[in-house]
Enzyme design. Sequence first.
Site, PDB file in Angstrom:
ATOM      1  N   GLY A  41      -3.253 -49.726 -70.560  1.00  0.00           N
ATOM      2  CA  GLY A  41      -3.403 -48.671 -69.565  1.00  0.00           C
ATOM      3  C   GLY A  41      -2.076 -47.987 -69.272  1.00  0.00           C
ATOM      4  O   GLY A  41      -1.072 -48.221 -69.950  1.00  0.00           O
ATOM      5  N   ALA A  50       0.193 -48.338 -66.911  1.00  0.00           N
ATOM      6  CA  ALA A  50       1.342 -49.198 -66.605  1.00  0.00           C
ATOM      7  C   ALA A  50       1.930 -49.793 -67.887  1.00  0.00           C
ATOM      8  O   ALA A  50       3.146 -49.807 -68.082  1.00  0.00           O
ATOM      9  CB  ALA A  50       0.933 -50.307 -65.638  1.00  0.00           C
ATOM     10  N   GLN A  73     -10.556 -40.205 -63.185  1.00  0.00           N
ATOM     11  CA  GLN A  73     -10.890 -38.799 -63.027  1.00  0.00           C
ATOM     12  C   GLN A  73     -10.042 -38.121 -61.942  1.00  0.00           C
ATOM     13  O   GLN A  73      -9.606 -36.990 -62.089  1.00  0.00           O
ATOM     14  CB  GLN A  73     -12.370 -38.643 -62.642  1.00  0.00           C
ATOM     15  N   GLU A 120      -8.341 -35.396 -51.355  1.00  0.00           N
ATOM     16  CA  GLU A 120      -9.243 -36.540 -51.487  1.00  0.00           C
ATOM     17  C   GLU A 120      -9.264 -37.339 -50.196  1.00  0.00           C
ATOM     18  O   GLU A 120      -8.465 -37.098 -49.279  1.00  0.00           O
ATOM     19  CB  GLU A 120      -8.844 -37.422 -52.674  1.00  0.00           C
ATOM     20  N   ALA A 150      -6.075 -62.230 -75.516  1.00  0.00           N
ATOM     21  CA  ALA A 150      -5.105 -63.145 -74.921  1.00  0.00           C
ATOM     22  C   ALA A 150      -5.887 -64.278 -74.268  1.00  0.00           C
ATOM     23  O   ALA A 150      -6.729 -64.047 -73.404  1.00  0.00           O
ATOM     24  CB  ALA A 150      -4.255 -62.416 -73.896  1.00  0.00           C
ATOM     25  N   HIS A 185     -16.063 -47.871 -55.050  1.00  0.00           N
ATOM     26  CA  HIS A 185     -16.065 -46.416 -55.015  1.00  0.00           C
ATOM     27  C   HIS A 185     -17.440 -45.969 -54.519  1.00  0.00           C
ATOM     28  O   HIS A 185     -18.459 -46.431 -55.018  1.00  0.00           O
ATOM     29  CB  HIS A 185     -15.785 -45.829 -56.402  1.00  0.00           C
ATOM     30  N   ARG A 196     -12.637 -45.146 -48.479  1.00  0.00           N
ATOM     31  CA  ARG A 196     -13.727 -45.534 -49.372  1.00  0.00           C
ATOM     32  C   ARG A 196     -14.577 -46.678 -48.843  1.00  0.00           C
ATOM     33  O   ARG A 196     -15.789 -46.723 -49.064  1.00  0.00           O
ATOM     34  CB  ARG A 196     -13.153 -45.879 -50.754  1.00  0.00           C
ATOM     35  N   HIS A 230     -14.632 -50.767 -57.959  1.00  0.00           N
ATOM     36  CA  HIS A 230     -13.728 -49.748 -58.480  1.00  0.00           C
ATOM     37  C   HIS A 230     -12.299 -50.244 -58.678  1.00  0.00           C
ATOM     38  O   HIS A 230     -11.683 -49.980 -59.698  1.00  0.00           O
ATOM     39  CB  HIS A 230     -13.732 -48.556 -57.529  1.00  0.00           C
ATOM     40  N   GLU A 239      -2.993 -52.638 -61.993  1.00  0.00           N
ATOM     41  CA  GLU A 239      -4.012 -53.163 -61.085  1.00  0.00           C
ATOM     42  C   GLU A 239      -4.048 -54.680 -61.024  1.00  0.00           C
ATOM     43  O   GLU A 239      -4.400 -55.261 -59.996  1.00  0.00           O
ATOM     44  CB  GLU A 239      -5.388 -52.630 -61.493  1.00  0.00           C
ATOM     45  N   ARG A 259      -7.137 -49.415 -51.158  1.00  0.00           N
ATOM     46  CA  ARG A 259      -6.269 -48.440 -51.833  1.00  0.00           C
ATOM     47  C   ARG A 259      -6.595 -47.012 -51.431  1.00  0.00           C
ATOM     48  O   ARG A 259      -7.761 -46.613 -51.392  1.00  0.00           O
ATOM     49  CB  ARG A 259      -6.400 -48.584 -53.351  1.00  0.00           C
ATOM     50  N   SER A 297      -3.528 -45.158 -57.675  1.00  0.00           N
ATOM     51  CA  SER A 297      -3.507 -46.196 -58.713  1.00  0.00           C
ATOM     52  C   SER A 297      -2.691 -45.779 -59.933  1.00  0.00           C
ATOM     53  O   SER A 297      -1.868 -46.564 -60.434  1.00  0.00           O
ATOM     54  CB  SER A 297      -4.931 -46.569 -59.130  1.00  0.00           C
ATOM     55  N   LEU A 298      -2.908 -44.576 -60.456  1.00  0.00           N
ATOM     56  CA  LEU A 298      -2.098 -44.119 -61.580  1.00  0.00           C
ATOM     57  C   LEU A 298      -0.630 -44.038 -61.172  1.00  0.00           C
ATOM     58  O   LEU A 298       0.268 -44.385 -61.938  1.00  0.00           O
ATOM     59  CB  LEU A 298      -2.585 -42.756 -62.072  1.00  0.00           C
TER      60      LEU A 298
END
Length: 517
Positions: free
Chosen positions: A15, A17, A48, A115, A155, A229, A275, A332, A356, A367, A372-373
Amino acid sequence: MTKNQIADVVIIGSGIAALVAATRLCEHKNVIVITKSKKENSNSNMAQGGVAAAVSRDDNWMNHFVDTITAGNDHNINNAVEILVKKGPKYLQDMMVKGMIFDSDDNGRMILGQEGAHGKRRILHAGGDATGKALVEFMLGQLNDKVKIVEDILAVDLLVDSNKCYGIKIKRKNGKIENLYCKHTIIASGGCGGLYSFSSNDSTITGDGVAMAYRAGANLVDLEFVQFHPTMLYTNGKANGLVSEAVRGEGAILITESGKPLMKGVHPLADLAPRDVVSREIHRAFLQGETVYLDVSMIENFSRRFPTISKICEENGVDWRKGKLPIVPGAHFHMGGIQTNESGQTSIQHLYAIGEVACTGVHGANRLASNSLLEGIVFANSLADFILTIPEESWDHMPESFISSRNTQTMQLPTKAEVQQIMMTYVGIVRTEEGLTFAQTWFEKYVSSFSNLVPEGLSHEDIIIYNMLQTGWLITSSALMRTESRGGHYRTDYPAEIIDWKKKRIVRNSRIPALHH
C-alpha cells in the site's frame, strides 16, 4: 547461511505506506517488498475519498489538528497528530514537484473537497474518486524497478529471538517455506476489514500483521476501535463497493425509503457527522426494518465527478441516474494495531510498522475522513528518516531457533464466512457484554489449541483463517476490557457518559496470559 539470503529491508505489504518507505530507502538500502497477492491488492489502491491537508489560504494545521482530535474522541496522542498535520502538506508538495497530479479547476487551482467532521474544504483528490489508485500508480512509477516486489508470497511469522527481529518466515504458492533474513523488517500489511461480512477493504486484508506481531510478542494497542464506513453500496444482501464520503461532502443526504432525512436532528453536522455516529444511525434504522438510501439527485454531473462509484453502481445493477443508492455500513478502518512511536518503531528491536496496521495514536478512537493516506505518507517518511540515520549492525550469524521442525499438524478450522459472521454480529457497530462474551468463547474454542501449533504447517488458506481467528479474538477481548463507549467502540451497556477513560490505552502482548477462562 549465505549473504544473498540477507536483505537490508523487507517490507510486508504494497500500500501507500510500504511504497513511500521503499522509495525513500531504496536509494541507500537493498529493499524487498513482499505481498501475499498482487501489488495492486491494497486498501490504498481502493481509496476513493482523497488526502486531507491544510493547504488552502483560509486553513492551517491547527484547524486540521482540532478536527482530528475531535473526530478521535480525544483519545489521540497529540504529538503524533501534530506531526501528521504539520508535515503532511510538505510531503504532498514534494510529491507534486516530482509529478503527482491532483485535481484542479480550469484555472489551475486545486479542487478541495469537504468530508465528514472537517471544518474546512481540505481534501485533495486525483481522478475524481480514484485518489488512492492514482497515488499507488505514481509511487510505483517512482520506484521504477529500484525495488524487488515479490507477489504471491505469504508472510507466515516473524523471526524474533531475544526481542530482536531478524526477518520473516515466508510461504510460497508451491508450499515451500523459507526464512527471509533482513536487518530491518517493516510490517505495512493493512488493517482487518476482511474479518467482517460487510467491508470496504480489499479481500486480502485479514489482520495478518496484527496476528504475526502478537505471536512475536510485540505490543498491540487500541484493538477495540474499528471504524465502519456508513455508505457501502448494498445489493442482494451484500456490500458491493464503497460510496465515498465525498459524495455527502458534495450535498448528498441519507434518507429512508419514505424520503425522510435520516440524520436530521441527530448531530449538528447532520450527514457529515463523524463516521461512527452516522453508521450507528443507519444500523438503528436497519434494525427497525428501514431501507436506507443515499440521495444523490442534487449532484450535477455525478458520473463525471464520481466515475468509480458510477461504475460500481452499474456493475451491481443500480441506476445512479434515479438518484437513490441503497447503502449499508461496512468495516472500513482499524484505529488500533501494533503499537509504535512516531518513527514506526515497535516494542521489538528492528521491527517496524507503518500504515493502518500500526497504531501511533494519531487517529484516536475514530479516524477523521481522508487522514489514512496522509498517515501512510507522513509516517513512512518518518520511519525512513529513522532507518537512514541509525548506525548499521554487523550480523555474522542467526539464532538456531529459526530452524523449524516443519510441524504438519492439522486442525479443524471454521470458514472465513463463519469468522466474518461472528465479528459482524457481535463485534460490529454496536456491542454488548453478552454478545462480546459469546464471541470470545467462540474464538477461544480455536485459539486455545494454537499454543503448540506452527502455522507454516497449515495450508495457505488455513494460515489466513488462523490469523483471522487470532486477530478476531484479540479485538473481541479488547472490546470486553473497555467498559465505555468511545468512537468506533460503542457498547449499549456502557454509554459514553458513565465513565471517561480519557487517554487510557489497553496494551496487549503475547507475554500476557493469552486466554481468559
